[in-house]
Structure formats: structure tokens, C-alpha cells
Motif scaffolding. Structure first.
Motif, PDB file in Angstrom:
ATOM      1  N   ALA A  34     -17.466  16.517  77.686  1.00  0.00           N
ATOM      2  CA  ALA A  34     -16.939  16.416  78.895  1.00  0.00           C
ATOM      3  C   ALA A  34     -15.519  15.995  78.627  1.00  0.00           C
ATOM      4  CB  ALA A  34     -17.626  15.317  79.469  1.00  0.00           C
ATOM      5  N   THR A  35     -15.396  15.317  77.501  1.00  0.00           N
ATOM      6  CA  THR A  35     -13.646  14.937  77.358  1.00  0.00           C
ATOM      7  C   THR A  35     -13.056  16.324  76.770  1.00  0.00           C
ATOM      8  OG1 THR A  35     -14.440  14.056  74.958  1.00  0.00           O
ATOM      9  CG2 THR A  35     -14.107  12.572  76.836  1.00  0.00           C
ATOM     10  N   GLU A  36     -13.368  17.144  76.042  1.00  0.00           N
ATOM     11  CA  GLU A  36     -12.980  18.270  75.501  1.00  0.00           C
ATOM     12  C   GLU A  36     -12.536  19.287  76.906  1.00  0.00           C
ATOM     13  OE1 GLU A  36     -11.938  19.562  72.358  1.00  0.00           O
ATOM     14  OE2 GLU A  36     -11.946  17.327  72.199  1.00  0.00           O
ATOM     15  N   ILE A  37     -13.422  19.409  77.623  1.00  0.00           N
ATOM     16  CA  ILE A  37     -13.232  19.997  79.013  1.00  0.00           C
ATOM     17  C   ILE A  37     -12.060  19.695  79.634  1.00  0.00           C
ATOM     18  CG2 ILE A  37     -14.036  20.894  81.301  1.00  0.00           C
ATOM     19  CD1 ILE A  37     -17.042  20.908  79.833  1.00  0.00           C
ATOM     20  N   VAL A  38     -12.171  18.183  79.935  1.00  0.00           N
ATOM     21  CA  VAL A  38     -11.043  17.691  80.562  1.00  0.00           C
ATOM     22  C   VAL A  38      -9.853  17.603  79.863  1.00  0.00           C
ATOM     23  CG1 VAL A  38      -9.852  15.495  81.759  1.00  0.00           C
ATOM     24  CG2 VAL A  38     -12.326  16.163  82.056  1.00  0.00           C
ATOM     25  N   TYR A  39      -9.649  17.432  78.519  1.00  0.00           N
ATOM     26  CA  TYR A  39      -8.549  17.815  77.874  1.00  0.00           C
ATOM     27  C   TYR A  39      -7.726  19.033  77.653  1.00  0.00           C
ATOM     28  CZ  TYR A  39      -5.060  17.452  73.908  1.00  0.00           C
ATOM     29  OH  TYR A  39      -4.287  17.471  72.923  1.00  0.00           O
ATOM     30  N   SER A  40      -8.906  20.138  77.658  1.00  0.00           N
ATOM     31  CA  SER A  40      -8.066  21.561  77.861  1.00  0.00           C
ATOM     32  C   SER A  40      -7.659  21.749  79.291  1.00  0.00           C
ATOM     33  CB  SER A  40      -9.310  22.303  77.533  1.00  0.00           C
ATOM     34  OG  SER A  40     -10.417  22.367  78.717  1.00  0.00           O
ATOM     35  N   CYS A  41      -8.535  21.158  80.192  1.00  0.00           N
ATOM     36  CA  CYS A  41      -7.627  21.374  81.444  1.00  0.00           C
ATOM     37  C   CYS A  41      -6.121  20.721  81.719  1.00  0.00           C
ATOM     38  CB  CYS A  41      -8.602  21.005  82.665  1.00  0.00           C
ATOM     39  SG  CYS A  41      -9.998  22.011  82.543  1.00  0.00           S
ATOM     40  N   ILE A  42      -6.097  19.503  80.939  1.00  0.00           N
ATOM     41  CA  ILE A  42      -4.955  18.844  81.263  1.00  0.00           C
ATOM     42  C   ILE A  42      -3.821  19.500  80.245  1.00  0.00           C
ATOM     43  CG2 ILE A  42      -3.765  16.696  80.500  1.00  0.00           C
ATOM     44  CD1 ILE A  42      -6.029  15.380  81.131  1.00  0.00           C
ATOM     45  N   SER A  43      -3.914  20.224  79.044  1.00  0.00           N
ATOM     46  CA  SER A  43      -3.065  20.633  78.202  1.00  0.00           C
ATOM     47  C   SER A  43      -3.108  22.342  78.434  1.00  0.00           C
ATOM     48  CB  SER A  43      -3.710  20.241  76.921  1.00  0.00           C
ATOM     49  OG  SER A  43      -4.828  20.817  76.321  1.00  0.00           O
ATOM     50  N   LYS A  44      -3.727  22.600  79.502  1.00  0.00           N
ATOM     51  CA  LYS A  44      -3.910  24.324  79.739  1.00  0.00           C
ATOM     52  C   LYS A  44      -2.464  24.974  79.727  1.00  0.00           C
ATOM     53  CE  LYS A  44      -7.113  25.846  81.956  1.00  0.00           C
ATOM     54  NZ  LYS A  44      -8.073  26.349  83.052  1.00  0.00           N
ATOM     55  N   ASP A  45      -1.626  24.351  80.357  1.00  0.00           N
ATOM     56  CA  ASP A  45      -0.277  24.825  80.595  1.00  0.00           C
ATOM     57  C   ASP A  45       0.700  24.634  79.590  1.00  0.00           C
ATOM     58  OD1 ASP A  45      -0.960  25.896  82.965  1.00  0.00           O
ATOM     59  OD2 ASP A  45      -0.297  23.975  83.974  1.00  0.00           O
ATOM     60  N   ASN A  46       0.270  23.887  78.343  1.00  0.00           N
ATOM     61  CA  ASN A  46       1.035  23.438  77.422  1.00  0.00           C
ATOM     62  C   ASN A  46       0.679  24.406  76.101  1.00  0.00           C
ATOM     63  OD1 ASN A  46       2.494  22.476  75.232  1.00  0.00           O
ATOM     64  ND2 ASN A  46       1.091  20.562  75.102  1.00  0.00           N
ATOM     65  N   HIS A  47       1.657  25.393  75.895  1.00  0.00           N
ATOM     66  CA  HIS A  47       1.663  26.560  75.232  1.00  0.00           C
ATOM     67  C   HIS A  47       1.845  25.928  73.809  1.00  0.00           C
ATOM     68  CE1 HIS A  47       0.786  29.291  78.124  1.00  0.00           C
ATOM     69  NE2 HIS A  47       1.718  28.806  78.918  1.00  0.00           N
ATOM     70  N   SER A  48       2.293  24.777  73.328  1.00  0.00           N
ATOM     71  CA  SER A  48       2.822  24.474  72.211  1.00  0.00           C
ATOM     72  C   SER A  48       1.245  24.206  71.272  1.00  0.00           C
ATOM     73  CB  SER A  48       3.171  22.950  72.097  1.00  0.00           C
ATOM     74  OG  SER A  48       3.375  22.482  70.895  1.00  0.00           O
ATOM     75  N   ASN A  49       1.587  24.231  69.860  1.00  0.00           N
ATOM     76  CA  ASN A  49       0.236  24.433  68.862  1.00  0.00           C
ATOM     77  C   ASN A  49      -0.030  22.926  68.759  1.00  0.00           C
ATOM     78  OD1 ASN A  49      -0.004  26.922  68.812  1.00  0.00           O
ATOM     79  ND2 ASN A  49       1.239  27.339  67.008  1.00  0.00           N
TER      80      ASN A  49
END
Length: 481
Positions: free
Chosen positions: A369-384
Motif C-alpha cells: 500500500a505504501t509503495e503504491i501511494v508513494y509512486s502516485c505522489i512521486s509520479k510527476d517527479n522525473h528525478s532519479n
């Protein structure tokens, strides 16, 4: 119907609430494994080209073959990637389909009779099949007729199916569904832990909610879990504890063989109780919510289908043996949770093993669950760069959220059943079959189309039955009926 108020007073009733009202949950149960973020998955899939295992998708548990020319892609330096072996993937799937709901299978046989034995076998085939067709949706053929992995997650599959309607609508629906189901499962483990501690130490003047807080404290290190590798190790330990519980119960049942009688099986069935049994049996096999990511993080993804076949095959054998021996031993006296039938000198140690299993199970849906939410939050951040502080904040917030909901949510078992009737059935049956028909319609044979449509209808009926039972229970609780 059992009074839902007892769900937080007695060990069997807590599980009965899950059995009766969460008839369409994966859970579990239970169900409940690992999901990595979109960023991590895409880190694996850049420039990836590999073939699907030989042979078309089959409804039965067929054998797949590793592609000898396939090479796993090297993970990018910025991603925290530790690929898992086929054995570790098998432990993950085993943990998902060998959850706490297995302890309710003998009680399910009590209400389903001989048909329950057939359902245990058919459920393994159905759930294995939907897992395969879901993975097939990750692939498309290139100009040379080779299957290439063009999608990484359940979200990507949903977006591909709904791109004409809205580019991101399908992914948003899938993500919300996944997070709701996973969080409810995390809360379940906290509630179960508090209940088991309360009944294991009845002489200690502490409430169940206080025991849940103690369990919560032991789970605080979960916020530091950052890789699927660690989660896989916990999954292995959880599965081993589960096998110990099953071994103890079966061994005791074998000492009662002199009491066994096939006459204990019912020939007449009560429709509502039969629906409960169907839900318990079918959704004790669910793991589809995690399969796309699990396959994408394997060192040898070509072995995925073979791993899925064997895990479901052995789960079917183990569940059939466990449910049959337990029911033959106690017959009409079979309780909602079979461990409550054990003599007192075994019941407490087994309950402590169940507590260990619940605590070891918690990190799996929590991490997902936390990985899904984290990916959604940082989706627009193209930084590595992946912010450690943001990740810790997301994990810490979710950990606290599960505790608060476990402490203050009234009639949790009924609410979990209602949500699970929608989310569990959707992720396990409805969406995989619907997506497969949408993306592969022109390439499917007539029999494959019929199989997908049949699975969709089955999922719809199970979901509808679960919703009706859950709403009926809520109405009874609040005095509406």
C-alpha cells in the motif's frame, strides 16, 4: 446468522465475521502480498524484451518452460532493486493463498458438503487462470511476432484498457481499489493480533484494543523496510509458521481417525451458508493484486507461470487434506476457526503461532500500500532521487492510520466484508477477465473467450452475494431488520 457484536469478544466470532462478511476478500487475506512502485517497475522494464513462456494460456494447471535465451535486465543504479528468485516468488504467492482464512475451510465444508471439496479444486484452477491472463495483459507482440513486456503494473493494464475514455481513469480506479483492500487487510492483522493476545493471556487485565497497541509497537520497524527482498524473507517465515499450524492440526486429527465418518457430510444445503462457504474457499486463493509486480521483479520471469502452477497445486492438496481431516474429526461440532476445536494444551500454543503469523503477515500489505501511494505522489517527479524522508513519512502515516482504524472503527468485520466484496472480487475475477477480453479479443479462441466470460460472471455473482450478506449484517446490527 452469528451476532456480529461478538466479533470483538470471542476468537471464533472474529474470524467468523471475516468468513461471513468478507466472502469476497483476498485476503486476505489475507490476501496480501507485495507491490512495488511504478518507478521501480519501470526501472526493470526499460529496454526489456523477453518472450512469454511457450504455449498459450490454459485454464488447467499446465507446465511452462523457461526461455533459455532470456536474460534479466540490469536494474538502474538509482532504484533500490533486489531481484527475487523463483523460490522466493513462490513463498510470496504461498503466503498470499495460505492465509488465516484457511482455518475456516473445515467450517466451510460443514455448510457445503461434498460440493465444498470440488470447490477447493475448482477455485485453485480459476485463480491460477486469472493470474495467468492478468500477466498476459502485460505483453504485446512486436512486428516479428515476439511477445514484449510493454506494461509493468495493474495500473498500466487498466490505463491501456481505458485510454479511449480517459488516459488515467482506469489506473486511478485500480490504485484506489488496491489501497483500500490492502489497508483493510493491515487493520485486520492488528485486530486479530489483539484478539489472540487477549485470549492467550486472559488473566492479564488488559483490553483487546490495548493488546492491539502492543502488537502495533512490534510492527514499528516496518517503516524501514525498503526492498522486496526483505519482504520475501518475512513471507517465507510467515509461511513456515503457517505450515507448523497446519501440521499440528492434521497430526491431532490423525489421532482421531477412529471417529471419522463420511456420513458427517451434508447432502442438503442452506443457500446463505453455502454462499459463505463459496466465498471462503474461492478467496482463500487470491493473489492477483500483486502478480504483475512480482513477475517483474523475478530474476527469471520465464519461470513465473510454472511457479504459479505449482504453488496453486500444492495449496489445493494441502487445503483439501487439512479441511477434510479436520471436518471428519469434529463433524457437526466443527467451529468457525478450527483451532478452537483443539484441546486446551494445544489451543494456546497454536494461538500464539497464529499471532506470530499475523504479525509476520502485516508487512506485506503494508509495504504494498505504501509503495503504491508513494509512486502516485512521486509520479510527476522525473528525478532519479527517491526522497527517504517522503518515504518514511508515507510509511509512518499509514502505520498510524491502521492503528487508529483498528482502535476506533465500529463493526470492522462487517465493513471489511462490504469493501472486500467489491475490491476482492474486482481484483481477482472481474478486472483480469475484462482486461484480457479487451486487450486480446482478436487473438483469443472461442473457448478462451468463453472461459473469460465465465470467470467474469462468477466474480460478479460472488461480489453480489458478498454485498448482500454484508448489508444484511449491517442492517441487523443497526436495528434495521
Amino acid at each position: 446468522m452469528t451476532d456480529p457484536h461478538r466479533c470483538h469478544r470471542e476468537t471464533p466470532s472474529l474470524f467468523l465475521g471475516l468468513v461471513r462478511w468478507d466472502s469476497c476478500l483476498d485476503t486476505d487475506e489475507e490476501h496480501v502480498n507485495f507491490a512495488k512502485s511504478d518507478e521501480l517497475n519501470r526501472a526493470h522494464s526499460e529496454n526489456r524484451e523477453r518472450e512469454e513462456p511457450d504455449g498459450p494460456l490454459k485454464f488447467e494447471l499446465d507446465i511452462c518452460h523457461q526461455d533459455p535465451e532470456y536474460k534479466s535486465p540490469a536494474p538502474l543504479p538509482h532504484a533500490q532493486v533486489k531481484l527475487i528468485t523463483s523460490w522466493e516468488a513462490g513463498w510470496n504467492v504461498t503466503n498470499a493463498i495460505q492465509g488465516i482464512f484457511v482455518l475456516g475451510l473445515p467450517y466451510a465444508l460443514l455448510h457445503s458438503g461434498y460440493s465444498g471439496l470440488l470447490l477447493i479444486v475448482l477455485a485453485a484452477a480459476f485463480c491460477c487462470y486469472t493470474g495467468k491472463i492478468l500477466i498476459a495483459c502485460l505483453y504485446e507482440e512486436n512486428e516479428n511476432g515476439q511477445l514484449i513486456r510493454v506494461r509493468d503494473t495493474y495500473e498500466d493494464i487498466a490505463n491501456a484498457c481505458c485510454k479511449k475514455l480517459s488516459p488515467n481513469l482506469g489506473g486511478m480506479v485500480v490504485n484506489v481499489t488496491q489501497v483500500v483492500e490492502l489497508i483493510m487487510t493491515c487493520i485486520l492483522y492488528l485486530v486479530v493480533s489483539g484478539n489472540l493476545l487477549s485470549h492467550s493471556f486472559p488473566y492479564v487485565p488488559v483490553t483487546e484494543k490495548t493488546w492491539s497497541v502492543f502488537a502495533f509497537v512490534t510492527l514499528l520497524p516496518c517503516i524501514f523496510i525498503r526492498t522486496l527482498k526483505i519482504v520475501s524473507k518475512l513471507s517465507q517465515l510467515c509461511s513456515l509458521v503457517h505450515f507448523v499450524i497446519i501440521f499440528v492440526v492434521i497430526t491431532y486429527c490423525l489421532t482421531q481417525m477412529h471417529q471419522w465418518s463420511w456420513a458427517k457430510f451434508r447432502l442438503s444445503l442452506e443457500f446463505e451458508n453455502f454462499l459463505v462457504s463459496v466465498g471462503v474457499i474461492i478467496f482463500s486463493y487470491t493473489s492477483q493484486i500483486f502478480l504483475p509486480t512480482l513477475e517483474g521483479n523475478m530474476k527469471n520471469p520465464g519461470e513465473f507461470r510454472c511457479m504459479l502452477n505449482w504453488t496453486h497445486f500444492f495449496a489445493c492438496i494441502l487445503k483439501t487434506t487439512f479441511a477434510l481431516t479436520a471436518f471428519l474429526s469434529w463433524g457437526e461440532k466443527t467451529k468457525e476457526v478450527i483451532t478452537d476445536n483443539l484441546p486446551s494444551f494445544l489451543e494456546t500454543p497454536v494461538n500464539l503461532c497464529l499471532l506470530t503469523k499475523a504479525l509476520l503477515s502485516y508487512p506485506l500489505p503494508f509495504f504494498a500500500a505504501t509503495e503504491i501511494v508513494y509512486s502516485c505522489i512521486s509520479k510527476d517527479n522525473h528525478s532519479n532521487y527517491r526522497s527517504p524522508l517522503l518515504a518514511l513519512t508515507v510509511r509512518g502515516s499509514f502505520l498510524l492510520l491502521t492503528l487508529l482504524m483498528a482502535m476506533f472503527t465500529p463493526h470492522f468485520a462487517l465493513l471489511m466484508g462490504l469493501s472486500g466484496s467489491v475490491t476482492g472480487a474486482a481484483m481477482t475475477f472481474l478486472l483480469p477477465s475484462l482486461f484480457h477480453l479487451k486487450l486480446k479479443w482478436k487473438k483469443l479462441s472461442f473457448l478462451e473467450k468463453c472461459a473469460d466470460i465465465s470467470v467474469f460472471i462468477l466474480g460478479f455473482l460472488c461480489s453480489l452475494a458478498g454485498i448482500v450478506c454484508s448489508i444484511k449484517g449491517l442492517l441487523e446490527v443497526f436495528g434495521g431488520v
